[in-house]
Write an enzyme that holds these catalytic residues in place. Structure first.
Site, PDB file in Angstrom:
ATOM      1  N   SER A  17      -7.446 -20.251   3.425  1.00 49.59           N
ATOM      2  CA  SER A  17      -7.572 -21.563   3.689  1.00 49.59           C
ATOM      3  C   SER A  17      -8.235 -21.989   5.008  1.00 49.59           C
ATOM      4  O   SER A  17      -9.054 -22.793   4.976  1.00 49.59           O
ATOM      5  CB  SER A  17      -6.015 -22.033   3.704  1.00 49.59           C
ATOM      6  OG  SER A  17      -5.184 -21.651   4.777  1.00 49.59           O
ATOM      7  N   ARG A  37      -7.143  -8.945  15.079  1.00 47.87           N
ATOM      8  CA  ARG A  37      -6.358  -8.343  15.766  1.00 47.87           C
ATOM      9  C   ARG A  37      -7.147  -6.780  15.866  1.00 47.87           C
ATOM     10  O   ARG A  37      -7.757  -6.413  14.710  1.00 47.87           O
ATOM     11  CB  ARG A  37      -4.930  -7.887  15.028  1.00 47.87           C
ATOM     12  CG  ARG A  37      -3.898  -7.754  16.090  1.00 47.87           C
ATOM     13  CD  ARG A  37      -2.636  -7.611  14.932  1.00 47.87           C
ATOM     14  NE  ARG A  37      -2.620  -8.728  14.005  1.00 47.87           N
ATOM     15  CZ  ARG A  37      -1.340  -8.462  13.249  1.00 47.87           C
ATOM     16  NH1 ARG A  37      -0.410  -7.846  13.826  1.00 47.87           N
ATOM     17  NH2 ARG A  37      -1.409  -9.443  12.205  1.00 47.87           N
ATOM     18  N   THR A  73      -3.543 -10.690  21.053  1.00 51.55           N
ATOM     19  CA  THR A  73      -3.256 -11.962  22.058  1.00 51.55           C
ATOM     20  C   THR A  73      -1.712 -11.668  22.526  1.00 51.55           C
ATOM     21  O   THR A  73      -1.167 -12.624  23.089  1.00 51.55           O
ATOM     22  CB  THR A  73      -3.126 -12.915  21.178  1.00 51.55           C
ATOM     23  OG1 THR A  73      -2.174 -12.721  19.992  1.00 51.55           O
ATOM     24  CG2 THR A  73      -4.809 -13.382  20.848  1.00 51.55           C
ATOM     25  N   LYS A  74      -1.042 -10.798  22.043  1.00 44.09           N
ATOM     26  CA  LYS A  74       0.345 -10.296  22.836  1.00 44.09           C
ATOM     27  C   LYS A  74       0.328  -9.456  23.912  1.00 44.09           C
ATOM     28  O   LYS A  74       1.194  -9.343  24.539  1.00 44.09           O
ATOM     29  CB  LYS A  74       1.020  -9.779  21.576  1.00 44.09           C
ATOM     30  CG  LYS A  74       1.291 -10.835  20.581  1.00 44.09           C
ATOM     31  CD  LYS A  74       2.431 -10.132  19.559  1.00 44.09           C
ATOM     32  CE  LYS A  74       2.717 -11.353  18.386  1.00 44.09           C
ATOM     33  NZ  LYS A  74       3.424 -10.874  17.388  1.00 44.09           N
ATOM     34  N   ARG A 103       5.074 -18.520  19.564  1.00 41.50           N
ATOM     35  CA  ARG A 103       5.537 -17.133  19.969  1.00 41.50           C
ATOM     36  C   ARG A 103       4.375 -16.255  20.728  1.00 41.50           C
ATOM     37  O   ARG A 103       5.006 -15.649  21.469  1.00 41.50           O
ATOM     38  CB  ARG A 103       5.842 -16.297  18.661  1.00 41.50           C
ATOM     39  CG  ARG A 103       7.057 -16.781  17.860  1.00 41.50           C
ATOM     40  CD  ARG A 103       7.964 -15.950  17.010  1.00 41.50           C
ATOM     41  NE  ARG A 103       7.002 -15.777  15.897  1.00 41.50           N
ATOM     42  CZ  ARG A 103       6.844 -16.361  14.867  1.00 41.50           C
ATOM     43  NH1 ARG A 103       7.815 -17.715  14.966  1.00 41.50           N
ATOM     44  NH2 ARG A 103       6.152 -16.440  13.685  1.00 41.50           N
ATOM     45  N   ASP A 167      -5.548 -23.490  -1.306  1.00 40.52           N
ATOM     46  CA  ASP A 167      -6.484 -22.701   0.039  1.00 40.52           C
ATOM     47  C   ASP A 167      -7.598 -23.386   0.199  1.00 40.52           C
ATOM     48  O   ASP A 167      -7.785 -24.189   1.302  1.00 40.52           O
ATOM     49  CB  ASP A 167      -6.405 -21.574  -0.339  1.00 40.52           C
ATOM     50  CG  ASP A 167      -5.256 -20.570  -0.292  1.00 40.52           C
ATOM     51  OD1 ASP A 167      -4.316 -20.927   0.620  1.00 40.52           O
ATOM     52  OD2 ASP A 167      -5.165 -19.420  -0.713  1.00 40.52           O
ATOM     53  N   GLY A 246      -9.430 -39.710 -17.018  1.00 39.28           N
ATOM     54  CA  GLY A 246     -10.048 -40.997 -16.852  1.00 39.28           C
ATOM     55  C   GLY A 246      -9.663 -42.281 -17.646  1.00 39.28           C
ATOM     56  O   GLY A 246     -10.207 -43.301 -17.606  1.00 39.28           O
TER      57      GLY A 246
HETATM   58  N1  COA Z   1      -3.259 -10.199  18.250  1.00 37.90           N
HETATM   59  C1  COA Z   1      -1.804 -10.076  18.186  1.00 37.90           C
HETATM   60  N2  COA Z   1      -1.056 -10.469  16.951  1.00 37.90           N
HETATM   61  C2  COA Z   1      -1.623 -11.286  16.335  1.00 37.90           C
HETATM   62  C3  COA Z   1      -2.973 -11.559  16.233  1.00 37.90           C
HETATM   63  C4  COA Z   1      -3.879 -10.800  17.471  1.00 37.90           C
HETATM   64  N3  COA Z   1      -5.160 -11.277  17.225  1.00 37.90           N
HETATM   65  N4  COA Z   1      -3.285 -12.328  15.314  1.00 37.90           N
HETATM   66  C5  COA Z   1      -2.236 -12.453  14.717  1.00 37.90           C
HETATM   67  N5  COA Z   1      -1.099 -12.084  15.187  1.00 37.90           N
HETATM   68  C6  COA Z   1       0.305 -11.785  15.076  1.00 37.90           C
HETATM   69  C7  COA Z   1       0.945 -13.349  14.889  1.00 37.90           C
HETATM   70  O1  COA Z   1       1.227 -13.802  16.204  1.00 37.90           O
HETATM   71  C8  COA Z   1       2.264 -13.024  14.004  1.00 37.90           C
HETATM   72  O2  COA Z   1       3.093 -12.471  14.878  1.00 37.90           O
HETATM   73  P1  COA Z   1       4.637 -13.050  15.025  1.00 37.90           P
HETATM   74  O3  COA Z   1       5.354 -13.011  13.463  1.00 37.90           O
HETATM   75  O4  COA Z   1       5.274 -11.941  15.801  1.00 37.90           O
HETATM   76  O5  COA Z   1       4.574 -14.234  15.548  1.00 37.90           O
HETATM   77  C9  COA Z   1       1.778 -12.132  12.926  1.00 37.90           C
HETATM   78  O6  COA Z   1       0.451 -11.644  13.641  1.00 37.90           O
HETATM   79  C10 COA Z   1       1.587 -12.428  11.683  1.00 37.90           C
HETATM   80  O7  COA Z   1       0.878 -13.673  11.506  1.00 37.90           O
HETATM   81  P2  COA Z   1       1.248 -14.749  10.407  1.00 37.90           P
HETATM   82  O8  COA Z   1       0.285 -15.680  10.249  1.00 37.90           O
HETATM   83  O9  COA Z   1       2.634 -14.843  10.381  1.00 37.90           O
HETATM   84  O10 COA Z   1       0.973 -13.588   9.060  1.00 37.90           O
HETATM   85  P3  COA Z   1       1.774 -13.123   7.811  1.00 37.90           P
HETATM   86  O11 COA Z   1       1.120 -12.158   7.119  1.00 37.90           O
HETATM   87  O12 COA Z   1       3.261 -13.165   8.220  1.00 37.90           O
HETATM   88  O13 COA Z   1       1.810 -14.588   6.863  1.00 37.90           O
HETATM   89  C11 COA Z   1       0.676 -16.214   5.660  1.00 37.90           C
HETATM   90  C12 COA Z   1       0.895 -14.930   6.316  1.00 37.90           C
HETATM   91  C13 COA Z   1      -0.745 -16.735   5.165  1.00 37.90           C
HETATM   92  C14 COA Z   1       1.986 -16.621   4.647  1.00 37.90           C
HETATM   93  C15 COA Z   1       0.964 -17.407   7.121  1.00 37.90           C
HETATM   94  O14 COA Z   1       0.022 -17.123   7.878  1.00 37.90           O
HETATM   95  C16 COA Z   1       1.125 -18.749   6.475  1.00 37.90           C
HETATM   96  O15 COA Z   1       2.088 -19.352   5.790  1.00 37.90           O
HETATM   97  N6  COA Z   1      -0.076 -19.551   6.890  1.00 37.90           N
HETATM   98  C17 COA Z   1       0.040 -21.021   6.765  1.00 37.90           C
HETATM   99  C18 COA Z   1      -0.222 -21.401   5.245  1.00 37.90           C
HETATM  100  C19 COA Z   1      -1.494 -20.684   5.002  1.00 37.90           C
HETATM  101  O16 COA Z   1      -2.505 -20.777   5.337  1.00 37.90           O
HETATM  102  N7  COA Z   1      -1.589 -20.103   3.517  1.00 37.90           N
HETATM  103  C20 COA Z   1      -2.270 -19.703   2.858  1.00 37.90           C
HETATM  104  C21 COA Z   1      -3.229 -18.451   3.451  1.00 37.90           C
HETATM  105  S1  COA Z   1      -4.484 -18.353   2.467  1.00 37.90           S
END
Ligand code: COA
Length: 424
Positions: A17, A37, A73-74, A103, A167, A246
């Site tokens: 998305s 990352r 970024t952490k 976070r 998306d 339509g």
């Molecule tokens: N350096 C360090 N950490 C990083 C990073 C970087 N460059 N980039 C990402 N991370 C970390 C995040 O901070 C996060 O850490 P935390 O959980 O400790 O806070 C972790 O990576 C995971 O990121 P997240 O976005 O939560 O990924 P996920 O795999 O758990 O979830 C989705 C994936 C798509 C479900 C989720 O991002 C989401 O719901 N997004 C919004 C809706 C969306 O866009 N959905 C469709 C996707 S096509």
């Protein structure tokens, strides 16, 4: 000149998305710096891999015209670099799971402190409310946005569609919000938060189905096939098969070759103004004046018979012959094009909608170019970046890290391994 020249995007997006949104902005000329990352990158780089060792098509097709930097970024130095990026960029785009930016200690308040002109744009699954903390993927959004309940056939289960309306659809919505916020910033000097929820985006694209939900209060939906078939309506907008949305009766009909070709079909609309021409084309000229057939409302209980008769005709023609015959007569039809046919379509290649791109790891591949054409800002599609391909370049040219300072941030490990050619 490019429409979004000089706009810098801090691209924190991943999967589909968010990347769709920033890819569009890149095609309009923005400098999109994708932050990934170290050593890992966007998960899609290694999903649905077809060429071992190379970035997948899933990734390449969503990340053209961007630069990639790797940054943890952490990590403390990573946070320092991220601060500089926030100060330097105009827009931050992210689609992390809810709360991830907070976070990381880069929530909206912090971003505003660092750069009050910053526009912070987010895709989330749901807007504020009881589901706001949920992680959401495409099909969840299609279901929660009302699309699935109205897609499919009346006697079957809800269906998701192949088009990625949750998306890519939400990415499009977000891009529009960002451009509007950039325009407003011209007047106010301030950034703002832009939120596009996937559920909202799908509801917006399913607008006509909420229209029908309200029309149900006034009686049955007469343009739905089920009305003509005498099937009563329930209390929610039903699935309408291939009926057209339509109000003009429409169906998907078999064409010549349907027995072996799963896509030998045409869409056919019996639009009222074209009725007489349709009757002539299919060889039923008497239907033009016949009682029960001449007027649109009279035909509603005979749509199955009428479309069966039209199909007898379309089955004698290929889907392209149907198009060639009906188009000059203003009878609305459309061939069911397969992805193979789209990939090979010379016209789509000529307009830049289908583009061939070369890639150092995988060689040439096809992609969808920019679907919106600006006459003064043509989009030239360039390949997606390799993981961290531009880390050194961005550190030096965008953020001004030079000499010992450059060496310090690289030695910290926050930006991962530099690519050999970039380190020199
Ligand atoms: N350096 C360090 N950490 C990083 C990073 C970087 N460059 N980039 C990402 N991370 C970390 C995040 O901070 C996060 O850490 P935390 O959980 O400790 O806070 C972790 O990576 C995971 O990121 P997240 O976005 O939560 O990924 P996920 O795999 O758990 O979830 C989705 C994936 C798509 C479900 C989720 O991002 C989401 O719901 N997004 C919004 C809706 C969306 O866009 N959905 C469709 C996707 S096509």
């Amino acid at each position: 000149m490019e429409a979004l020249k000089n706009v810098k995007i801090l691209d924190f997006t991943h999967v589909q998305s968010g990347p769709t949104c920033t890819q569009l902005l890149a095609w309009f000329g923005a400098d999109v710096i994708k932050v990934e990352r170290p050593g890992v990158g966007d998960a899609t780089r290694k999903q649905l891999v077809d060429v071992p060792g190379a970035d997948s098509l899933y990734f390449t097709m969503l990340n053209h015209n961007k630069r990639s930097i790797t940054l943890n970024t952490k990590d403390a130095t990573g946070k320092e670099i991220l601060e500089r990026l926030v100060k330097e960029c105009d827009v931050l785009v992210e689609n992390f799971a809810p709360g991830a930016l907070d976070r990381m200690c880069f929530g909206w308040e912090r971003i505003q402190e660092l750069n009050p002109r910053m526009i912070m744009a987010s895709v989330k699954g749901f807007g504020p409310g009881k589901y706001e903390d949920c992680k959401v993927y495409e099909n969840v959004a299609q279901c929660a946005g009302g699309s699935a309940s109205t897609t499919g056939f009346l006697d079957g289960p809800p269906l998701v569609t192949g088009a990625q309306i949750g998306d890519s659809g939400t990415g499009l919505h977000l891009a529009l919000g960002i451009v509007a916020a950039l325009y407003q910033r011209e007047q106010t000097g301030r950034g703002q938060k832009v939120l596009a929820s996937m559920q909202d985006g799908v509801i917006n694209l399913s607008r006509v189905k909420l229209r029908d939900q309200q029309r149900l209060a006034a009686g049955p939906l007469t343009e739905y096939s089920q009305f003509g078939e005498g099937i009563p309506f329930g209390d929610a907008t039903p699935r309408a098969g291939n009926d057209s949305g339509g109000g003009q009766p429409g169906r998907i009909l078999k064409c010549k070759g349907w027995e072996t070709d799963p896509n030998a079909y045409t869409y056919f609309i019996t639009q009222a103004p074209a009725w007489e021409k349709i009757c002539d084309v299919i060889g039923e000229p008497e239907w033009k004046t016949k009682e029960g057939y001449a007027k649109p409302p009279q035909r509603l209980d005979k749509l199955n018979e009428i479309f069966d008769r039209i199909e007898q005709w379309t089955m004698t023609k290929t889907k392209f012959e149907v198009m060639d015959i009906c188009n000059p007569l203003d009878i609305p039809v459309g061939p069911i094009l397969s992805m193979k046919e789209i990939a090979e379509d010379e016209g789509l290649r000529a307009t830049g909608t289908i583009v061939e791109v070369d890639h150092p790891e995988r060689g040439p591949y096809l992609t969808v170019g920019c679907p919106v054409k600006l006459s003064d800002s043509p989009a030239v599609v360039t390949r997606s970046p390799l993981l961290g391909e531009h880390t050194a370049e961005v550190l030096r040219d965008v953020l001004g890290y030079q000499g010992e300072e450059f060496d310090r941030v690289v030695a910290s490990g926050a930006v991962g391994e530099l690519r050999v050619e970039a380190a020199e």
